[in-house]
Design a protein around this motif. Structure first.
Motif, PDB file in Angstrom:
ATOM      1  N   LEU A  60     -93.739 -38.373-108.932  1.00  0.00           N
ATOM      2  CA  LEU A  60     -93.509 -39.659-107.937  1.00  0.00           C
ATOM      3  C   LEU A  60     -94.737 -40.466-107.836  1.00  0.00           C
ATOM      4  O   LEU A  60     -94.593 -41.870-107.781  1.00  0.00           O
ATOM      5  N   THR A  61     -95.900 -40.021-107.555  1.00  0.00           N
ATOM      6  CA  THR A  61     -97.194 -40.848-107.653  1.00  0.00           C
ATOM      7  C   THR A  61     -97.002 -41.728-108.836  1.00  0.00           C
ATOM      8  O   THR A  61     -97.760 -42.770-108.803  1.00  0.00           O
ATOM      9  N   GLU A  62     -97.098 -40.934-109.782  1.00  0.00           N
ATOM     10  CA  GLU A  62     -97.455 -41.751-111.195  1.00  0.00           C
ATOM     11  C   GLU A  62     -96.427 -43.004-111.305  1.00  0.00           C
ATOM     12  O   GLU A  62     -96.804 -44.034-111.873  1.00  0.00           O
ATOM     13  N   THR A  63     -95.242 -42.712-110.855  1.00  0.00           N
ATOM     14  CA  THR A  63     -94.155 -43.737-111.033  1.00  0.00           C
ATOM     15  C   THR A  63     -94.323 -44.794-110.150  1.00  0.00           C
ATOM     16  O   THR A  63     -94.657 -46.023-110.610  1.00  0.00           O
ATOM     17  N   LEU A  64     -94.803 -44.645-109.118  1.00  0.00           N
ATOM     18  CA  LEU A  64     -95.296 -45.647-108.100  1.00  0.00           C
ATOM     19  C   LEU A  64     -96.642 -46.037-108.590  1.00  0.00           C
ATOM     20  O   LEU A  64     -96.819 -47.509-108.116  1.00  0.00           O
ATOM     21  N   ARG A  65     -97.462 -45.446-108.914  1.00  0.00           N
ATOM     22  CA  ARG A  65     -98.804 -46.374-109.599  1.00  0.00           C
ATOM     23  C   ARG A  65     -98.378 -47.140-110.726  1.00  0.00           C
ATOM     24  O   ARG A  65     -98.973 -48.251-110.833  1.00  0.00           O
ATOM     25  N   ASP A  66     -97.579 -46.914-111.508  1.00  0.00           N
ATOM     26  CA  ASP A  66     -97.074 -47.753-112.584  1.00  0.00           C
ATOM     27  C   ASP A  66     -96.370 -48.983-112.195  1.00  0.00           C
ATOM     28  O   ASP A  66     -96.683 -50.188-112.579  1.00  0.00           O
ATOM     29  N   PHE A 107     -92.353 -50.997-104.883  1.00  0.00           N
ATOM     30  CA  PHE A 107     -92.700 -49.701-104.409  1.00  0.00           C
ATOM     31  C   PHE A 107     -91.641 -49.107-103.106  1.00  0.00           C
ATOM     32  O   PHE A 107     -91.384 -48.164-103.049  1.00  0.00           O
ATOM     33  N   GLY A 108     -91.275 -50.100-102.131  1.00  0.00           N
ATOM     34  CA  GLY A 108     -90.356 -49.711-100.942  1.00  0.00           C
ATOM     35  C   GLY A 108     -88.938 -49.109-101.571  1.00  0.00           C
ATOM     36  O   GLY A 108     -88.586 -48.302-101.167  1.00  0.00           O
ATOM     37  N   ILE A 109     -88.651 -50.001-102.400  1.00  0.00           N
ATOM     38  CA  ILE A 109     -87.261 -49.639-102.999  1.00  0.00           C
ATOM     39  C   ILE A 109     -87.237 -48.206-103.738  1.00  0.00           C
ATOM     40  O   ILE A 109     -86.448 -47.553-103.695  1.00  0.00           O
ATOM     41  N   ALA A 110     -88.331 -48.158-104.560  1.00  0.00           N
ATOM     42  CA  ALA A 110     -88.339 -46.764-105.396  1.00  0.00           C
ATOM     43  C   ALA A 110     -88.609 -45.678-104.490  1.00  0.00           C
ATOM     44  O   ALA A 110     -88.252 -44.426-104.588  1.00  0.00           O
ATOM     45  N   PHE A 111     -89.448 -45.998-103.272  1.00  0.00           N
ATOM     46  CA  PHE A 111     -89.721 -44.703-102.333  1.00  0.00           C
ATOM     47  C   PHE A 111     -88.393 -44.396-101.625  1.00  0.00           C
ATOM     48  O   PHE A 111     -88.015 -43.294-101.353  1.00  0.00           O
ATOM     49  N   ARG A 136     -82.077 -55.039 -98.231  1.00  0.00           N
ATOM     50  CA  ARG A 136     -82.450 -55.564 -97.049  1.00  0.00           C
ATOM     51  C   ARG A 136     -83.186 -54.986 -96.141  1.00  0.00           C
ATOM     52  O   ARG A 136     -83.896 -55.581 -95.510  1.00  0.00           O
ATOM     53  N   VAL A 137     -83.064 -53.867 -96.248  1.00  0.00           N
ATOM     54  CA  VAL A 137     -84.079 -52.935 -95.392  1.00  0.00           C
ATOM     55  C   VAL A 137     -85.356 -52.981 -95.883  1.00  0.00           C
ATOM     56  O   VAL A 137     -86.581 -53.689 -94.985  1.00  0.00           O
ATOM     57  N   VAL A 138     -85.722 -53.158 -97.143  1.00  0.00           N
ATOM     58  CA  VAL A 138     -86.979 -53.244 -97.710  1.00  0.00           C
ATOM     59  C   VAL A 138     -87.650 -54.597 -97.614  1.00  0.00           C
ATOM     60  O   VAL A 138     -88.653 -54.957 -96.958  1.00  0.00           O
TER      61      VAL A 138
END
Length: 231
Positions: free
Chosen positions: A92-98, A113-117, A212-214
């Motif tokens: 997950l971290t590598e995905t978010l870092r990219d 970032f917010g949508i992926a998380f 909408r939330v993000v």
């Protein structure tokens, strides 16, 4: 007396064409493919049975390895589960870092970032893993600390690094980036996290609702931490 030529036999041909196998490329317990095979099997077992009900025998059957092999790689069920948690966090971290490395605009980076998380919480394995960890928190506090550790693989520290870059560029106010990162993650995913953890979300929200939330989280975050707009 003339020397007779050496007789060529089928065995001679086989010996020449099939050299003796070389030693394994990896030392015992170091083959990443075998390690991944064991972790994949363990993930299926833990997700199906939970930590307490699962056994190393269950993992060996699911992973297709011997019990001797599994103990070469992992000392215990606890060690295996901790390694699985570390691997999933790392992915997950590598995905978010990219995602953040490709984001030059602060709001675009926060949005992606917010949508992926949020999607990881809603459809990924984070919540089932956390429920398993919470079930053993009194007996295995060290495992829980590893689950929430800030380093080396943690989504929050990746976001902190992004925020520091944007502060240096003047796109955000210079503030405590650790606190800011925690606040943004809570804004973008906090409600989903709690609802999913306690099984209150029966169906995954559609993408429009997640957006909408993000976007609301970004609005609040930038109102607090965006650069001063002076005229």
């Amino acid at each position: 007396m003339a020397r007779q030529p050496k007789k060529v036999t089928d065995k001679t041909v086989m010996d020449a064409s099939c050299p003796s196998p070389s030693p394994s490329r990896f030392a015992a317990g170091e083959d990443p493919v075998k390690r991944g095979q064991i972790l994949d099997g363990a993930k299926r077992v833990f997700m199906k049975l939970g930590f307490d009900a699962a056994s190393m025998n269950d993992v060996t059957r699911e992973a297709g390895v011997s019990k001797g092999t599994i103990y070469v790689y992992f000392d215990s069920k606890e060690d295996l589960f901790a390694a699985l948690i570390e691997r999933e966090k790392g992915r997950l971290t590598e995905t978010l870092r990219d995602i953040l490395a490709d984001s030059h605009d602060v709001e675009d980076g926060l949005r992606r970032f917010g949508i992926a998380f949020a999607r990881q919480i809603l459809v990924g394995d984070m919540i089932p893993a956390m429920r398993t960890v919470l079930g053993v928190v009194d007996r295995m506090p060290g495992l829980c600390r590893r689950f929430l550790s800030a380093a080396p693989a943690n989504a929050r520290t990746v976001l902190e690094a992004f925020l520091r870059r944007k502060m240096a560029e003047g796109a955000l106010k210079s503030v405590d980036e650790e606190l800011a990162a925690r606040q943004f993650i809570d804004l973008a995913t906090g409600t989903y996290f709690k609802l999913k953890l306690f099984n209150e979300i029966k169906t995954v929200p559609d993408q429009t609702e997640i957006d909408r939330v993000v976007d609301s989280a970004i609005y609040v975050f930038m109102a607090a931490y965006g650069p001063d707009r002076t005229t």
